[in-house]
Scaffold this active site. Structure first.
Site, PDB file in Angstrom:
ATOM      1  CB  SER A  78      -0.790   0.278   1.447  1.00  0.00           C
ATOM      2  OG  SER A  78      -2.129   1.090   1.019  1.00  0.00           O
ATOM      3  CB  SER A  83      -4.676   3.729   2.433  1.00  0.00           C
ATOM      4  OG  SER A  83      -3.539   2.835   1.769  1.00  0.00           O
ATOM      5  CG  ASP A 133      -1.329   6.263  -5.491  1.00  0.00           C
ATOM      6  OD1 ASP A 133      -1.167   6.746  -5.677  1.00  0.00           O
ATOM      7  OD2 ASP A 133      -1.924   5.816  -5.605  1.00  0.00           O
ATOM      8  CD  GLU A 158      -3.931   5.380  -9.651  1.00  0.00           C
ATOM      9  OE1 GLU A 158      -3.758   5.048 -11.098  1.00  0.00           O
ATOM     10  OE2 GLU A 158      -5.784   5.494  -9.389  1.00  0.00           O
ATOM     11  CE  LYS A 188      -6.234   9.163 -10.625  1.00  0.00           C
ATOM     12  NZ  LYS A 188      -5.539   9.808  -9.914  1.00  0.00           N
ATOM     13  CG  ASP A 192      -8.690   9.098  -8.963  1.00  0.00           C
ATOM     14  OD1 ASP A 192      -9.014   9.878  -7.775  1.00  0.00           O
ATOM     15  OD2 ASP A 192      -8.597   7.979  -8.812  1.00  0.00           O
ATOM     16  CB  CYS A 197     -12.328  14.280  -3.491  1.00  0.00           C
ATOM     17  SG  CYS A 197     -10.038  13.455  -3.556  1.00  0.00           S
ATOM     18  CG  HIS A 303       0.435  10.813  -2.426  1.00  0.00           C
ATOM     19  ND1 HIS A 303      -0.096  10.184  -3.210  1.00  0.00           N
ATOM     20  CD2 HIS A 303       1.597  10.675  -2.571  1.00  0.00           C
ATOM     21  CE1 HIS A 303       0.275   8.514  -2.966  1.00  0.00           C
ATOM     22  NE2 HIS A 303       1.348   9.250  -2.264  1.00  0.00           N
ATOM     23  CB  SER A 363      -8.676   5.184 -12.060  1.00  0.00           C
ATOM     24  OG  SER A 363      -9.195   6.879 -11.440  1.00  0.00           O
TER      25      SER A 363
END
Ligand code: NAI
Length: 434
Positions: A78, A83, A133, A158, A188, A192, A197, A303, A363
């Site tokens: 991950s 997450s 990601d 990502e 994407k 996404d 969100c 992020h 995505s």
């Protein structure tokens, strides 16, 4: 990494629950399922050893099993310590896949998990594809295991922040592999980042705090794709939203979407809820914390956790920290309480379960298409950052229409010629911004 650990998850007995939710998610992920149907029989990813580092959720489980259906071997970690959904990880482990992920790991374990994904099985074959990601896996391979690069055909990345890191490498000459930027596929970032969100931000604040949203003043820092979705999420819940920006175009967009746009130093004094969505650092600093109202909720949906200066908060007021429950902490800053969610890390994945399946299908369809392209045609690419062609972007969108009963009109040849496109698309030029 010399010894093979088959998998490491929190509780393998959660696998049956995870499997049921994976099956429900499959029904909401038409893009991935039709890619399975189209490419599953010919196994085009046979021989690919894909190491993935991306939030280990139910939706990601469907991505992993799509790659496997196409013939790949897969290992997974991950990309965030909070997450992972433990039932998703358990189901993937129970399916015999080498996954190293659990919710609430520490930073050292985080690195350990990524490292395990570099080598496959008892015979320790190295990875030959990267699916990332945020760039932590990419950085580990390129900086700490450069000897592995020769076998790797490419990287698919990502998110906005990971793409930024790749572009830095491209500029300074340290990008030694071709990379596909998934984020800037229209299907994407315009879905996404935005609609994802829009669903998952308020969900996470509610799960964490159960606070009444309607009537509250919420400040959203950044009005890019994530900020647009986040502001809409809060407004939809009845909050009064103030946006902060540094870019005049995005500031004007926010104003014309009906939001107040103010400087953070002023907005923060009025806030009941603060959300950072910039992908930049030091958005909320000591000065801001000192100016906040009592019981303000502070969180980040970008992020990395440096959007909020958690280092300062922990250093200066760490001794006042009281944990209400995992990922919900109260600090006392000079007499007023500040409620921090997910220790300043991505709140929608730390305090809720990330985006819904349908938008992640979009995505992840881009991810699978990029892996296919890099695996089959790597030699056609230089060590640069590419986006997928618009025809594939349109294909991904098309795969998601019938699930929600969208019916498209069809251009006549005459109309197509009039606007300068072909009947089957692409329908826009590359400069079109959607
Ligand atoms: P973006 O580049 O579209 O938007 C960021 C915005 O922040 C820009 O408009 C920029 O002008 C603004 N900004 C930069 N510095 C600022 C400052 N000091 N004050 C106010 N505004 C500032 O990027 P995007 O796609 O919205 O992504 C933002 C972050 O969210 C990235 O770290 C990305 O990786 C992450 N992300 C998180 C997701 C999640 O589910 N939590 C989903 C997708 C992306």
């Amino acid at each position: 990494v010399d010894t093979f650990v088959k998998h490491k998850v929190k509780d393998i007995s959660l696998a049956a629950w995870g499997r049921k939710e994976i099956e429900l998610a499959e029904a909401e992920m038409p893009g991935l399922m039709s890619i399975r149907k189209e490419f599953g029989p010919s196994k085009p990813l046979k021989g690919a050893r894909v190491a993935g580092c991306l939030h280990m959720t139910i939706q990601t489980a469907v991505l992993i099993e799509t790659l496997i259906e196409l013939g790949a071997e897969v290992t997974w970690s991950s990309c965030n310590i909070f997450s992972t959904q433990d039932h998703a990880a358990a189901a993937i482990a129970a399916a015999g896949i080498s996954v190293y992920a659990w919710k609430g790991m520490n930073e050292e374990e985080f690195d350990w998990c990524i490292e395990q994904t570099l080598f496959f099985g008892e015979d320790r074959k190295p990875l030959n594809m990267i699916l990332d990601d945020g760039g932590d896996l990419t950085n580990m391979v390129l900086d700490r295991f450069p000897e592995l690069v020769k076998d790797i055909r490419g990287i698919s990345e990502e998110t906005t922040t990971g793409v930024l890191r790749l572009k830095d490498r491209e500029r300074n000459g340290s990008l030694v592999l071709p990379a596909i930027n998934i984020n800037d596929s229209v299907t994407k970032s315009k879905f996404d980042n935005k609609y994802g969100c829009k669903e998952s931000l308020v969900d996470s604040i509610r799960r964490a705090t159960d606070v009444m949203m309607a009537g509250k003043v919420a400040v959203v820092a950044g009005y890019g794709d994530v900020g647009k979705g986040s502001a809409a999420s809060l407004r939809g819940a009845g909050a009064r939203v103030i946006v902060t920006e540094i870019d005049p175009i995005c500031a004007l967009q926010a104003a014309m979407d009906g939001y107040e746009v103010k400087k953070m130093a002023d907005a923060v004094k009025r806030a009941d809820i603060v959300v950072t969505a910039t992908g930049n650092k030091n958005i909320i600093t000591g000065e801001h914390f000192k100016a906040m109202r009592d019981k303000v909720i502070v969180c980040n949906i970008g992020h990395f956790d440096n959007e909020i200066d958690m280092a300062w908060l922990n250093k200066t007021y760490g001794s006042t920290k009281v944990t209400v429950k995992p990922q919900v902490d109260i600090y006392n800053v000079d007499g007023h309480d500040v409620i921090i969610l997910a220790e300043g890390r991505l709140v929608n994945l730390g305090c809720a379960t990330g985006h819904p399946s349908f938008v992640m299908s979009s995505s992840f369809s881009n991810q699978v298409i990029a892996q296919l392209e890099l695996w089959e045609n790597s030699s056609k690419y230089e060590n640069k950052v590419y986006t997928l062609p618009k025809s594939l972007d349109e294909k991904v969108a098309r795969l998601h229409l019938s699930k929600i009963d969208v019916e498209l009109d069809i251009l006549s040849a005459d109309q197509a010629a009039y606007i300068g496109v072909t009947v089957d698309g692409p329908y826009k030029n590359d400069e079109y911004r959607y």
